[in-house]
Design a protein around this motif. Structure first.
Motif, mmCIF file in Angstrom:
data_model
loop_
_atom_site.group_PDB
_atom_site.id
_atom_site.type_symbol
_atom_site.label_atom_id
_atom_site.label_comp_id
_atom_site.label_asym_id
_atom_site.label_seq_id
_atom_site.Cartn_x
_atom_site.Cartn_y
_atom_site.Cartn_z
ATOM 1 N N TYR A 399 -39.396 -56.264 -59.859
ATOM 2 C CA TYR A 399 -38.557 -55.732 -60.921
ATOM 3 C C TYR A 399 -38.147 -54.322 -60.501
ATOM 4 O O TYR A 399 -38.885 -53.606 -59.804
ATOM 5 C CB TYR A 399 -39.271 -55.731 -62.277
ATOM 6 C CG TYR A 399 -40.544 -54.922 -62.341
ATOM 7 C CD1 TYR A 399 -40.510 -53.579 -62.723
ATOM 8 C CD2 TYR A 399 -41.772 -55.495 -62.035
ATOM 9 C CE1 TYR A 399 -41.675 -52.834 -62.792
ATOM 10 C CE2 TYR A 399 -42.937 -54.759 -62.103
ATOM 11 C CZ TYR A 399 -42.878 -53.427 -62.478
ATOM 12 O OH TYR A 399 -44.030 -52.698 -62.544
ATOM 13 N N ALA A 400 -36.944 -53.940 -60.901
ATOM 14 C CA ALA A 400 -36.367 -52.675 -60.432
ATOM 15 C C ALA A 400 -37.148 -51.490 -60.986
ATOM 16 O O ALA A 400 -37.697 -51.533 -62.087
ATOM 17 C CB ALA A 400 -34.901 -52.591 -60.823
ATOM 18 N N LYS A 401 -37.169 -50.441 -60.201
ATOM 19 C CA LYS A 401 -37.851 -49.209 -60.610
ATOM 20 C C LYS A 401 -36.859 -48.154 -61.095
ATOM 21 O O LYS A 401 -37.231 -47.021 -61.385
ATOM 22 C CB LYS A 401 -38.657 -48.653 -59.438
ATOM 23 C CG LYS A 401 -39.629 -49.655 -58.817
ATOM 24 C CD LYS A 401 -40.600 -50.205 -59.838
ATOM 25 C CE LYS A 401 -41.644 -51.101 -59.183
ATOM 26 N NZ LYS A 401 -41.100 -52.381 -58.694
ATOM 27 N N SER A 402 -35.590 -48.544 -61.173
ATOM 28 C CA SER A 402 -34.560 -47.638 -61.680
ATOM 29 C C SER A 402 -33.427 -48.479 -62.247
ATOM 30 O O SER A 402 -33.384 -49.699 -62.056
ATOM 31 C CB SER A 402 -34.037 -46.715 -60.573
ATOM 32 O OG SER A 402 -33.430 -47.484 -59.543
ATOM 33 N N THR A 403 -32.513 -47.839 -62.941
ATOM 34 C CA THR A 403 -31.370 -48.534 -63.522
ATOM 35 C C THR A 403 -30.081 -47.927 -63.010
ATOM 36 O O THR A 403 -30.054 -46.814 -62.472
ATOM 37 C CB THR A 403 -31.399 -48.457 -65.060
ATOM 38 O OG1 THR A 403 -31.343 -47.080 -65.453
ATOM 39 C CG2 THR A 403 -32.646 -49.098 -65.612
ATOM 40 N N ASP A 404 -28.994 -48.665 -63.187
ATOM 41 C CA ASP A 404 -27.667 -48.206 -62.777
ATOM 42 C C ASP A 404 -26.973 -47.590 -63.984
ATOM 43 O O ASP A 404 -27.105 -48.077 -65.112
ATOM 44 C CB ASP A 404 -26.861 -49.408 -62.257
ATOM 45 C CG ASP A 404 -25.618 -48.972 -61.511
ATOM 46 O OD1 ASP A 404 -24.899 -48.108 -62.032
ATOM 47 O OD2 ASP A 404 -25.376 -49.499 -60.409
ATOM 48 N N LEU A 405 -26.215 -46.538 -63.735
ATOM 49 C CA LEU A 405 -25.502 -45.889 -64.836
ATOM 50 C C LEU A 405 -24.490 -46.824 -65.475
ATOM 51 O O LEU A 405 -24.236 -46.769 -66.680
ATOM 52 C CB LEU A 405 -24.805 -44.620 -64.329
ATOM 53 C CG LEU A 405 -25.734 -43.474 -63.900
ATOM 54 C CD1 LEU A 405 -24.912 -42.320 -63.342
ATOM 55 C CD2 LEU A 405 -26.591 -43.012 -65.074
ATOM 56 N N ASP A 406 -23.888 -47.686 -64.658
ATOM 57 C CA ASP A 406 -22.899 -48.624 -65.199
ATOM 58 C C ASP A 406 -23.550 -49.748 -65.986
ATOM 59 O O ASP A 406 -22.926 -50.339 -66.868
ATOM 60 C CB ASP A 406 -22.052 -49.208 -64.054
ATOM 61 C CG ASP A 406 -21.217 -48.138 -63.363
ATOM 62 O OD1 ASP A 406 -20.857 -47.152 -64.042
ATOM 63 O OD2 ASP A 406 -20.965 -48.279 -62.150
ATOM 64 N N CYS A 407 -24.803 -50.084 -65.637
ATOM 65 C CA CYS A 407 -25.515 -51.166 -66.339
ATOM 66 C C CYS A 407 -26.973 -50.746 -66.500
ATOM 67 O O CYS A 407 -27.803 -51.027 -65.627
ATOM 68 C CB CYS A 407 -25.408 -52.473 -65.553
ATOM 69 S SG CYS A 407 -26.219 -53.875 -66.365
ATOM 70 N N PRO A 408 -27.296 -50.055 -67.573
ATOM 71 C CA PRO A 408 -28.649 -49.507 -67.752
ATOM 72 C C PRO A 408 -29.659 -50.568 -68.181
ATOM 73 O O PRO A 408 -30.323 -50.455 -69.211
ATOM 74 C CB PRO A 408 -28.442 -48.464 -68.844
ATOM 75 C CG PRO A 408 -27.315 -49.000 -69.655
ATOM 76 C CD PRO A 408 -26.397 -49.695 -68.681
ATOM 77 N N MET A 409 -29.788 -51.622 -67.395
ATOM 78 C CA MET A 409 -30.762 -52.674 -67.653
ATOM 79 C C MET A 409 -31.710 -52.758 -66.461
ATOM 80 O O MET A 409 -31.392 -52.313 -65.352
ATOM 81 C CB MET A 409 -30.067 -54.023 -67.872
ATOM 82 C CG MET A 409 -29.043 -54.017 -69.006
ATOM 83 S SD MET A 409 -29.794 -53.850 -70.634
ATOM 84 C CE MET A 409 -30.344 -55.533 -70.887
#
Length: 518
Positions: A399-409
């Protein structure tokens, strides 16, 4: 007038005789007594016993009908020998029954010789051993007077228990539903005891099914030219085998990179190099040519042969051949029949649809819980079965340890082995459960029915009688749902086939007394 008086006298006498006759009938009827059958329910690890028996009275023959159900599938026991024993004060009356009268129903009779509290014991003789299921409390009375006293005490206890239950579940007392063993044996049915069990937080998310890296391969064009389908019925979803010819890229009409010309050149070079190498082998035996010259001829021959074999294996007289890189299914075709492609362009994608990724995106507020994932249930649209991660031989990939600004999931990815119902590119619903010390009552979703926005379960009173109970639902993990109120631990409830029990409220398809002792 005399005749009329005589007729009236006769009518009066007949009326008196008739009245006396009916009074006698009523008097006789008042002295007739009907004794309800006793019901006994018991469970072992593998079997359910539901027996109905005429009251056991010393010296009087009593019929017994034992319904035996396998708990592994809640189907009737059949073609198996059983021993049924009535045991009182160590004295046993035993009957051996070679086969059931009907699947699941074993009948016998007992004539008790001793009064007291005993047990009804059933031994199921199987090839791999004997299973025993026993009801420990069976009353045998000395005579009919004692039977009446026993029935009176039993009725008083039942009434008291009913009033106590009515106090806690006022509307449930009128919801008893008859659903016979014969009916339950015909459907997908099961019951189980409610127990407190760990039930953590549930994260529900939509997820997409994606191919894994080793599950999907693309075949590319080895030359530029016009694509010709080898099989006109080749469409997406067609099963193919590794090495199977799918397309031909025709380049015979092209000035540059003409594969027919290249194949002819390779054939000629191979033929010349082979003849030269074989000639120098003979001369080397006579010491006419040196070993170094022979080695040069051999190297030239092997180079020409490799080029020839490559072109011959991948090209025909019409052009380059595109073959399936792996066995599987055609997932996507990137070209049209008769279209032009450049060398190196993707022509077809073949997928085994076996090892897949399931990728969900969850809200960041659940991030702290992702390190404690204890299980995952997967619901495929249109499929009633909810798969567990273990059933799909799956595991958490990351599972990701960060999120994207365009998709904060937060992306969460699982690897699964396809069981035949997962389609790459489709969407499924995931229920991600997390570890927790919280205990809760939970029931399989198949045991819950909905009516007008209210939810009900069916509590077993006997294996043939069920009480409809209004419940309050909590969270669900896709397979089971938490029950907040309406039932308590230790009660046995219907876990499969609840919808059929609900239909029995309006009348059963079978005679509810079929095969019973009444």
């Amino acid at each position: 007038m005399k005749k009329i008086a005589i007729l009236l006298s006769v009518a009066f006498v007949l009326g008196m005789v008739s009245a006396c006759h009916h009074a006698g009938e009523e008097h006789d009827h008042d002295h007739e007594h009907h004794h309800d059958a006793e019901q006994y329910t018991a469970y072992s690890t593998d079997f359910e016993l539901f027996a109905e028996a005429e009251p056991f009275v010393v010296g009087q023959e009593s019929k017994v009908a034992a319904h035996l159900t396998r708990l592994s599938n809640f189907k009737p026991l059949d073609t198996t020998q059983v021993k049924i024993s009535l045991i009182v004060d160590g004295e046993a009356l035993t009957q051996t029954i070679d086969s059931p009268e009907r699947p699941g129903i074993y009948k016998c009779t007992f004539t008790p010789t001793k009064a007291g509290c005993g047990q009804l014991k059933v031994e199921i003789l199987q090839p791999n051993g004997t299973s025993v299921v026993c009801h420990p409390h069976v009353h045998v009375v000395a005579n009919h007077e004692a039977l009446h006293e026993h029935e009176h005490e039993h009725a008083h206890e039942h009434e008291h228990a009913h009033e106590h239950e009515h106090h806690h579940h006022a509307q449930a007392s009128s919801n008893a539903i008859t659903f016979t063993k014969e009916q339950s044996w015909k459907i997908d049915f099961a019951t189980d005891i409610l127990r407190l069990q760990p039930f953590g937080a549930v994260i529900k998310a939509s997820a997409q099914v994606l191919p894994s890296q080793g599950d999907e391969r693309e075949a590319t064009a080895t030359a530029s030219g016009v694509v010709l389908f080898s099989n006109p019925n080749l469409v997406e979803g067609t099963a193919v085998k590794a090495g199977q010819q799918l397309f031909v890229i025709e380049s015979s009409g092209m000035a540059d990179n003409n594969m027919s010309v290249r194949l002819q050149e390779a054939t000629a070079n191979y033929t010349v190099a082979k003849a030269e190498y074989e000639r120098k082998q003979q001369l080397a035996e006579d010491k006419i040519v040196s070993q170094s010259e022979l080695q040069r001829a051999k190297a030239k021959y092997e180079t020409a042969k490799a080029a020839y074999d490559n072109l011959k294996g991948n090209f025909s007289q019409k052009g380059a051949v595109v073959r399936a890189p792996i066995s599987g299914y055609v997932q996507r075709i990137h070209v049209n029949n008769g279209g032009f492609v450049e060398a190196g362009s993707s022509v077809v994608t073949v997928s085994q649809n076996r090892d897949l990724f399931v990728r969900a995106e969850v809200q960041p507020r659940y991030y702290s819980q992702l390190s404690g994932i204890s299980g995952v249930n997967l619901l495929v649209p249109g499929d009633d079965h909810v798969y567990t991660l273990s059933e799909l031989n799956g595991s958490l990939v990351s599972y990701a340890k960060s999120t994207d600004l365009d998709c904060p999931m937060v992306p969460v990815t699982f690897r699964v082995r396809n069981q035949g119902n997962l389609l790459s590119g489709s969407f499924v619903t995931l229920y991600i459960t997390t570890r927790s010390d919280r205990q809760a009552l939970a029931i399989p979703n198949q045991g819950i029915v909905e009516e007008m926005g209210n939810y009900f379960v069916f509590v077993q009173l006997t294996p043939e009688s069920f009480e409809k109970r209004l419940v309050t639902l909590g969270a669900t993990d896709g397979r089971c749902t938490e029950i907040l109120s309406g039932v308590k631990a230790g009660e046995r409830v219907v876990t499969r086939g609840a919808s059929m029990v609900r239909l029995a409220q309006n009348g059963a398809a079978l005679d509810p007394h079929a095969g019973h002792v009444h």
